[in-house]
Design a protein around this motif. Structure first.
Motif, PDB file in Angstrom:
ATOM      1  N   ASP A 199       0.834  -1.205   0.000  1.00 38.82           N
ATOM      2  CA  ASP A 199       0.000   0.000   0.000  1.00 38.82           C
ATOM      3  C   ASP A 199       0.868   1.254   0.000  1.00 38.82           C
ATOM      4  O   ASP A 199       0.555   2.240  -0.680  1.00 38.82           O
ATOM      5  CB  ASP A 199      -0.916   0.008   1.228  1.00 38.82           C
ATOM      6  N   PHE A 200       1.947   1.221   0.773  1.00 39.94           N
ATOM      7  CA  PHE A 200       2.865   2.364   0.858  1.00 39.94           C
ATOM      8  C   PHE A 200       3.493   2.644  -0.508  1.00 39.94           C
ATOM      9  O   PHE A 200       3.535   3.800  -0.961  1.00 39.94           O
ATOM     10  CB  PHE A 200       3.944   2.060   1.903  1.00 39.94           C
ATOM     11  N   ILE A 201       3.959   1.616  -1.167  1.00 42.95           N
ATOM     12  CA  ILE A 201       4.602   1.786  -2.478  1.00 42.95           C
ATOM     13  C   ILE A 201       3.581   2.262  -3.505  1.00 42.95           C
ATOM     14  O   ILE A 201       3.854   3.156  -4.317  1.00 42.95           O
ATOM     15  CB  ILE A 201       5.274   0.473  -2.910  1.00 42.95           C
ATOM     16  N   ALA A 202       2.372   1.672  -3.464  1.00 44.13           N
ATOM     17  CA  ALA A 202       1.333   2.060  -4.413  1.00 44.13           C
ATOM     18  C   ALA A 202       0.923   3.517  -4.246  1.00 44.13           C
ATOM     19  O   ALA A 202       0.500   4.167  -5.210  1.00 44.13           O
ATOM     20  CB  ALA A 202       0.114   1.151  -4.249  1.00 44.13           C
ATOM     21  N   ALA A 203       1.064   4.027  -3.027  1.00 46.87           N
ATOM     22  CA  ALA A 203       0.698   5.420  -2.755  1.00 46.87           C
ATOM     23  C   ALA A 203       1.824   6.390  -3.090  1.00 46.87           C
ATOM     24  O   ALA A 203       1.716   7.588  -2.819  1.00 46.87           O
ATOM     25  CB  ALA A 203       0.298   5.571  -1.290  1.00 46.87           C
ATOM     26  N   GLY A 204       2.915   5.878  -3.664  1.00 44.89           N
ATOM     27  CA  GLY A 204       4.010   6.734  -4.067  1.00 44.89           C
ATOM     28  C   GLY A 204       5.197   6.751  -3.136  1.00 44.89           C
ATOM     29  O   GLY A 204       6.131   7.543  -3.322  1.00 44.89           O
ATOM     30  N   GLY A 205       5.192   5.878  -2.132  1.00 46.26           N
ATOM     31  CA  GLY A 205       6.342   5.792  -1.237  1.00 46.26           C
ATOM     32  C   GLY A 205       7.538   5.189  -1.948  1.00 46.26           C
ATOM     33  O   GLY A 205       7.425   4.587  -3.018  1.00 46.26           O
ATOM     34  N   GLY A 206       8.699   5.334  -1.354  1.00 46.68           N
ATOM     35  CA  GLY A 206       9.915   4.810  -1.969  1.00 46.68           C
ATOM     36  C   GLY A 206       9.963   3.293  -1.955  1.00 46.68           C
ATOM     37  O   GLY A 206       9.213   2.624  -1.234  1.00 46.68           O
ATOM     38  N   HIS A 207      10.853   2.741  -2.744  1.00 45.35           N
ATOM     39  CA  HIS A 207      11.011   1.289  -2.831  1.00 45.35           C
ATOM     40  C   HIS A 207      11.590   0.731  -1.532  1.00 45.35           C
ATOM     41  O   HIS A 207      12.413   1.363  -0.867  1.00 45.35           O
ATOM     42  CB  HIS A 207      11.944   0.936  -3.994  1.00 45.35           C
ATOM     43  N   LEU A 208      11.136  -0.458  -1.174  1.00 49.43           N
ATOM     44  CA  LEU A 208      11.721  -1.170  -0.035  1.00 49.43           C
ATOM     45  C   LEU A 208      11.590  -2.661  -0.248  1.00 49.43           C
ATOM     46  O   LEU A 208      10.716  -3.128  -0.980  1.00 49.43           O
ATOM     47  CB  LEU A 208      11.067  -0.759   1.283  1.00 49.43           C
ATOM     48  N   ASP A 209      12.476  -3.411   0.386  1.00 53.24           N
ATOM     49  CA  ASP A 209      12.449  -4.871   0.351  1.00 53.24           C
ATOM     50  C   ASP A 209      12.169  -5.390   1.758  1.00 53.24           C
ATOM     51  O   ASP A 209      12.674  -4.843   2.748  1.00 53.24           O
ATOM     52  CB  ASP A 209      13.800  -5.434  -0.111  1.00 53.24           C
ATOM     53  N   ILE A 210      11.387  -6.453   1.824  1.00 54.93           N
ATOM     54  CA  ILE A 210      11.092  -7.095   3.103  1.00 54.93           C
ATOM     55  C   ILE A 210      11.401  -8.580   2.972  1.00 54.93           C
ATOM     56  O   ILE A 210      10.958  -9.232   2.017  1.00 54.93           O
ATOM     57  CB  ILE A 210       9.628  -6.884   3.518  1.00 54.93           C
ATOM     58  N   HIS A 211      12.167  -9.103   3.909  1.00 58.03           N
ATOM     59  CA  HIS A 211      12.550 -10.511   3.883  1.00 58.03           C
ATOM     60  C   HIS A 211      12.272 -11.132   5.259  1.00 58.03           C
ATOM     61  O   HIS A 211      12.660 -10.577   6.292  1.00 58.03           O
ATOM     62  CB  HIS A 211      14.032 -10.672   3.549  1.00 58.03           C
ATOM     63  N   ASP A 212      11.612 -12.285   5.234  1.00 58.65           N
ATOM     64  CA  ASP A 212      11.442 -13.072   6.454  1.00 58.65           C
ATOM     65  C   ASP A 212      12.732 -13.858   6.668  1.00 58.65           C
ATOM     66  O   ASP A 212      13.062 -14.750   5.885  1.00 58.65           O
ATOM     67  CB  ASP A 212      10.249 -14.014   6.302  1.00 58.65           C
ATOM     68  N   VAL A 213      13.476 -13.515   7.722  1.00 59.98           N
ATOM     69  CA  VAL A 213      14.763 -14.170   7.980  1.00 59.98           C
ATOM     70  C   VAL A 213      14.709 -14.989   9.270  1.00 59.98           C
ATOM     71  O   VAL A 213      15.727 -15.274   9.892  1.00 59.98           O
ATOM     72  CB  VAL A 213      15.905 -13.122   8.051  1.00 59.98           C
ATOM     73  N   THR A 214      13.486 -15.382   9.660  1.00 62.83           N
ATOM     74  CA  THR A 214      13.302 -16.106  10.920  1.00 62.83           C
ATOM     75  C   THR A 214      14.191 -17.335  11.021  1.00 62.83           C
ATOM     76  O   THR A 214      14.829 -17.581  12.059  1.00 62.83           O
ATOM     77  CB  THR A 214      11.827 -16.508  11.074  1.00 62.83           C
ATOM     78  N   THR A 215      14.243 -18.123   9.955  1.00 66.42           N
ATOM     79  CA  THR A 215      14.989 -19.388  10.035  1.00 66.42           C
ATOM     80  C   THR A 215      16.477 -19.225   9.774  1.00 66.42           C
ATOM     81  O   THR A 215      17.223 -20.203   9.807  1.00 66.42           O
ATOM     82  CB  THR A 215      14.404 -20.402   9.037  1.00 66.42           C
TER      83      THR A 215
END
Length: 833
Positions: free
Chosen positions: A582-598
C-alpha cells in the motif's frame, strides 16, 4: 442473478448462511452461492448441540452470541429453528475434571455466560435415570440445549433474503481472479447425473469486492483455487440413535421435563433425548481424517460406514451412566465428515497474501459457532475490526511450513482431544518434533521439556535429567503442576545469578531500501531508533488497536531488523507485506522485506552475572570494556564476536535483568550454546524455559502480544503511552485517539491459594461485581506470591486499589501494583560493569 455485489459468500451451510445474513444486516449487498443444496454438507448430519464450554475468551463470545441470536430468529422470520432449551450438563468423574470446570467458570464469568455447579445428589434428584454415585459433580448451563441444524440454517436464510441477500444453489466456483480492485469469480452450473452432482459446462461470472469462503469439507479444493494452504480437513464423527427407552418414555409420560444434553467428559461422549430414545455421540480414539485432497464427486449428503468396534468402550460407558438403555436397540446411525483444524479453533479472517478474501473454514462445532462467526466476521469486514480480538482464530496462525500430512494427523488428534482434559499447560504430541533449532538434542539431553510454538520446539522448562517420557504429561495440572518447582528454580536463578533462554522461535524480518524509513515511521507508533539503537513499537489496526509488537533494531540509515512474537510469523509477515505494498502504491519509496526467521538463532542471557559470563568469551581489543554501559548502553545493539561466532547482540532483556539477546547465524547455534554453557558454569548460569520467563516478565509489567496486547485494546489502554509518539502521524492514530480509554492494563499481586496460581483467564471483582479480567497469570519469585496482568475499569487502575480474583470458585485478595513492581527504576537492567 446478480453479476456484481459487494460481498459474495461461497458455501451454504450454517456458517456461510449466517455470514450472509450478518453482512446484509450491516448494510452490504450480498450474494450466497452453494454448489448443491443449503445444509447439504456437514450441517445436515450435525447433532445440533450448542456447547458453550470453551477455554478461549474469543470463542466463548462467539458461542454465546450464537445461542442468544438463535432464540430471536422465529420472531424475525416466522420460522421455528427447533431450539430446545433443555440445558447442558457436563459431568465430572474426578476432582481434576472439576478443576477444569472451575477454570472454565472463570472464562465464562468474564464473557457473561451463566452457569451453575451441581453435586451428584442434586443431579440424581433431578434426573433419576442417571447413575451418579461415581460422579464428583457437574457444570450446568440451564439456558442452553440443542437445535435443529437444517431449521436454524433455513431460518437464517429467510432472514438473509428478507435483508436482500440473493441465494443461488447448484453453482460451484471454478476459479477466482483478483483484478486489483475486485474479484472475478467464475461459477459453473451443476446438474444431477446418476445421483452425482457434476458440472454442466455452463459458466457465469460474478464480480465482488469481497469474497468469503465457507466451504466446509471442500476447503482443500478452495485452498488450491486460491493458491494458499488451509489446514481444515474433515475427520469422521459417528453417532447412534437408539430405539425408545421404556424408562425414558415413562419418565416423560409422567410429566417430567426433557433431560438436558448430557456430557460424560471422562467417558468421551454426549447424549441427548430423541423421540423417546437417546442419541449417543462419542469422541473416540483413532477416528480417521478424510478428504485430505478433495471430496469425491459421488459424495454429496452422504455418510461413511459405521465402525461400532471403534466406539465400543464409549457405548458401554453410556449404558453404565444410563442403565435403562442396556436393553434398547439401535434405530439409526450416522458417520459423517466434520472439519477440524490442528488446534480445534476455526479459521476466521483474512486469507494470507490475498486482498478482500476472507476465510471461514474448519468448524468442528459449526452450529454452535455459526451465529457468532457471522456477527464478528461481519464486524471485521465492515468496520475494520471486531469488538473482540479475533487473532486466535486468524487463518495466518499457521505458516507455509504446514503440510497436508501435518494437518490431517493433528486434526485427528484434535478430534480425540475434544473431551480430554484441557490443561492450560497442555502440550499435545502428534507430529512432533517437527521444527527444531540445531541445539534441540542438546537441550533434550539436559532435561528440556518442550512446548510447540508455530511448529517450533521450545523449552518450557528443564526437568530432571532422568525424567521418563511421560514426565511432562504427568506434570500437568489445573493447579501447580509437577513442573512448577523447576520453573520457580529457573526464575530464582535468573534473578540471582544468570539464566540462558533459547528464543530462536522469534519472528525476524529485514526491512531495507530507500523507502524503509518513511514506511516504518508511518507503519508504527513510536519514534524510530537512531542507527545503532533499538526501540519497542507497535503497528496498529484500522481501529487503532494493537496489531503487532515489534522490537526495531536500526542497522543502517535505511535498514532495519524487526523482531516480533514467534507464534505469529505468517500473521506478522502478511500484515507487513500488505502494508508495504500500500505504501509503495501510494508513491512511497522502494523497499524490500525478507522473512529471515529461520536464518537467525537467538539466545537470551540475563541476570546479575550475564556480563561476567559474556566477558569470558567475547573477543575484542579491549574485551573488559566492550560490554560496558559506555561502549554498549542499554537499548542499543553491536556486532560482537563470542569465540568464533559472529553475533548481533541486542542489549535488552524480556526478564527485566541485565541481559542481551544474542542473534547469531543459526548454523552456529550448537557452537555458541556449548560456549555459553561452559563459560557460565562458574557464574551460576542456569537454563531457563518459557514458563519462568513468562512469570519474570510479569514482574516487570512487560505486556505480551496475544494476552495483554491485541486487537481489542489500544496501546494507550495497554498503558504504553511512552511508546507512542503523538507528534507524528501513523496508521491508526486517529482511531486510537477517538477510542479513548475504555479499560486500563494493570499488574496485580495476588494472595491466592497455596497450591495454585492464576492462568490469565480469571475475572476481577470489586464488591462482587465484575470490573475486569486477567490476561496473564503466574507466580512471582520476587514477591513470593501469585501475580497477574489484566484489564480493569480506568478508575480502578491506580496502584493500591484492592480487588478480588475469582479462582476455583473463591475470591482471593489482589492489589494493583505500580507498573514494573520489581525494580521500577530499572537499575538492575542499567547496571554498569
Amino acid at each position: 442473478m446478480k453479476t456484481h455485489v459487494k460481498a459474495l459468500v461461497v458455501g451454504g451451510g450454517a456458517v456461510g448462511v449466517s455470514i450472509a445474513y450478518h453482512l446484509a444486516k450491516a448494510g452490504w449487498e450480498t450474494m450466497l452461492v452453494e454448489r448443491d443444496e443449503l445444509t447439504s454438507g456437514s450441517t445436515w448430519h450435525a447433532a445440533g448441540l450448542l456447547p458453550l464450554f470453551n477455554m478461549s475468551y474469543a470463542t466463548t463470545h462467539i458461542h454465546k452470541y450464537s445461542v442468544d441470536f438463535y432464540k430471536t430468529l422465529e420472531a424475525e422470520t416466522g420460522l421455528n429453528a427447533g431450539f430446545a432449551i433443555v440445558g447442558n450438563l457436563r459431568m465430572a468423574q474426578t476432582q481434576e475434571r472439576m478443576d477444569e470446570y472451575m477454570l472454565y467458570s472463570s472464562v465464562a464469568e468474564t464473557a457473561g455466560v451463566y452457569h451453575e455447579f451441581l453435586s451428584p445428589k442434586e443431579m440424581k434428584e433431578r434426573w433419576p435415570l442417571m447413575r451418579c454415585d461415581d460422579l464428583v459433580g457437574a457444570l450446568f448451563h440451564p439456558q442452553d440445549g440443542y437445535i435443529n441444524p437444517a431449521d436454524v440454517t433455513q431460518a437464517m436464510a429467510k432472514g438473509a433474503r428478507q435483508r436482500g441477500v440473493e441465494i443461488n444453489r447448484k453453482l460451484q466456483v471454478n476459479s477466482y481472479f483478483w483484478t486489483g480492485d475486485e474479484w472475478i469469480v467464475t461459477l459453473e452450473k451443476m446438474v444431477e447425473k446418476g445421483g452425482m452432482l457434476v458440472g454442466s459446462g455452463e459458466l457465469v461470472e460474478v464480480r465482488a469486492e469481497h469474497v468469503v469462503t465457507a466451504t466446509g469439507n471442500h476447503a482443500q479444493r478452495t485452498a488450491r483455487l486460491l493458491g494458499i494452504k488451509i489446514p481444515a480437513i474433515p475427520v469422521e464423527h459417528q453417532y447412534v440413535v437408539t430405539e425408545p427407552d421404556p424408562a425414558l418414555v415413562a419418565w416423560r409420560a409422567a410429566g417430567n421435563p426433557e433431560h438436558p444434553v448430557l456430557r460424560d467428559s471422562d467417558a468421551l461422549w454426549y447424549v441427548r433425548e430423541e423421540r423417546g430414545g437417546w442419541i449417543l455421540g462419542p469422541y473416540e480414539r483413532n477416528a480417521p481424517a478424510r478428504f485430505l485432497y478433495d471430496v469425491p464427486e459421488s459424495f454429496r449428503a452422504d455418510l461413511f460406514q459405521l465402525d461400532l468396534e471403534r466406539i465400543e468402550n464409549e457405548y458401554m460407558s453410556f449404558i453404565h451412566r444410563l442403565p435403562s438403555s442396556e436393553t434398547v436397540g439401535l434405530k439409526d446411525d450416522f458417520n459423517g465428515p466434520i472439519c477440524y483444524t490442528p488446534d480445534g479453533n476455526p479459521l476466521v479472517g483474512p486469507a494470507p497474501g490475498l486482498r478482500n478474501m476472507w476465510l471461514a473454514e474448519g468448524f468442528s462445532f459449526g452450529i454452535t459457532a455459526a451465529g457468532g462467526t457471522g456477527h464478528y466476521l461481519a464486524q471485521l469486514m465492515t468496520q475494520g475490526e471486531a469488538e473482540i480480538d479475533m487473532a486466535s482464530l486468524d487463518p495466518k496462525r499457521y505458516g507455509s511450513w504446514m503440510t497436508t500430512e501435518y494437518a490431517a494427523r493433528k486434526n485427528e488428534e484434535c478430534y480425540e482431544h475434544v473431551f480430554i482434559l484441557h490443561h492450560p499447560d497442555e502440550e499435545r504430541t502428534a507430529c512432533r518434533p517437527l521444527r527444531t533449532a540445531p541445539n534441540y538434542d542438546a537441550q533434550k539431553a539436559l532435561g528440556a521439556q518442550f512446548g510447540q510454538v508455530n511448529g517450533w520446539e521450545r523449552p518450557n522448562y528443564y526437568g530432571p535429567l532422568d525424567a521418563p517420557a511421560s514426565f511432562d504429561h504427568d506434570a500437568r495440572s489445573f493447579r501447580r503442576g509437577g513442573w512448577w518447582q523447576y520453573a520457580r528454580a529457573e526464575a530464582a536463578a535468573l534473578r540471582e545469578t544468570a539464566g540462558l533462554i533459547d528464543a530462536t522461535a522469534f519472528t525476524k524480518h529485514l526491512v531495507r531500501g530507500p523507502g524503509a524509513t518513511a514506511f516504518l515511521d508511518a507503519f508504527t507508533c513510536n519514534k524510530l531508533p537512531k542507527v545503532g539503537r533499538i526501540n519497542l513499537t507497535y503497528a496498529l489496526t484500522e481501529a487503532g488497536t494493537t496489531r503487532t509488537e515489534y522490537t526495531i533494531v536500526r542497522l543502517a540509515e535505511n535498514e532495519y531488523y524487526l523482531v516480533s512474537a514467534g507464534a505469529w510469523t505468517a500473521y506478522d509477515a502478511d500484515f507487513l507485506m500488505k502494508s508495504a505494498e500500500d505504501f509503495i502504491a501510494a508513491g512511497g519509496g522502494h523497499l524490500d522485506i525478507h522473512d529471515v526467521t529461520t536464518q537467525w538463532g537467538v539466545f537470551a542471557i540475563a541476570g546479575p552475572n550475564a556480563r561476567a559470563i559474556l566477558n569470558e568469551v567475547v573477543k575484542d581489543a579491549v574485551p573488559e570494556t566492550v560490554l560496558s554501559n559506555k561502549r554498549f548502553p542499554w537499548l542499543s545493539w553491536r556486532n560482537i564476536e563470542l569465540g568464533m561466532c559472529p553475533v548481533r547482540a541486542v542489549r535488552v532483556a524480556y526478564t527485566g535483568e541485565l541481559g542481551w539477546e544474542l542473534h547469531h547465524p543459526i548454523e552456529m547455534s550448537r557452537y555458541l550454546w556449548n560456549l555459553l554453557l561452559e563459560a557460565g558454569e562458574k557464574h551460576g548460569l542456569k537454563l531457563v524455559g518459557a514458563r519462568a520467563q513468562n512469570w519474570l516478565r510479569q514482574e516487570k509489567s512487560y505486556r505480551a502480544f496475544g494476552t495483554e496486547l491485541g486487537r481489542d485494546a489500544t496501546p494507550l489502554e495497554a498503558g504504553l503511552d511512552r511508546f507512542v509518539d503523538l507528534e507524528k502521524e501513523f496508521h491508526g492514530k486517529a482511531a486510537m485517539l477517538d477510542t479513548g480509554i475504555r479499560a486500563k492494563c494493570v499488574t496485580l499481586l495476588i494472595d491466592g491459594p497455596e497450591d495454585a496460581d492464576p492462568w490469565g483467564k480469571e475475572a476481577l471483582l470489586l464488591d462482587g461485581e465484575k470490573v475486569g479480567r486477567l490476561t496473564s497469570g503466574g507466580y512471582s519469585v520476587a514477591f513470593g506470591k501469585s501475580i497477574g496482568m489484566g484489564y480493569v475499569r480506568p478508575d480502578l487502575a491506580e496502584p493500591g486499589t484492592k480487588l478480588k480474583v475469582k479462582m476455583r470458585l473463591q475470591e482471593w485478595d489482589a492489589v494493583v501494583a505500580e507498573d514494573s513492581p520489581h525494580d521500577p527504576s530499572n537499575s538492575r537492567i542499567r547496571v554498569d560493569g
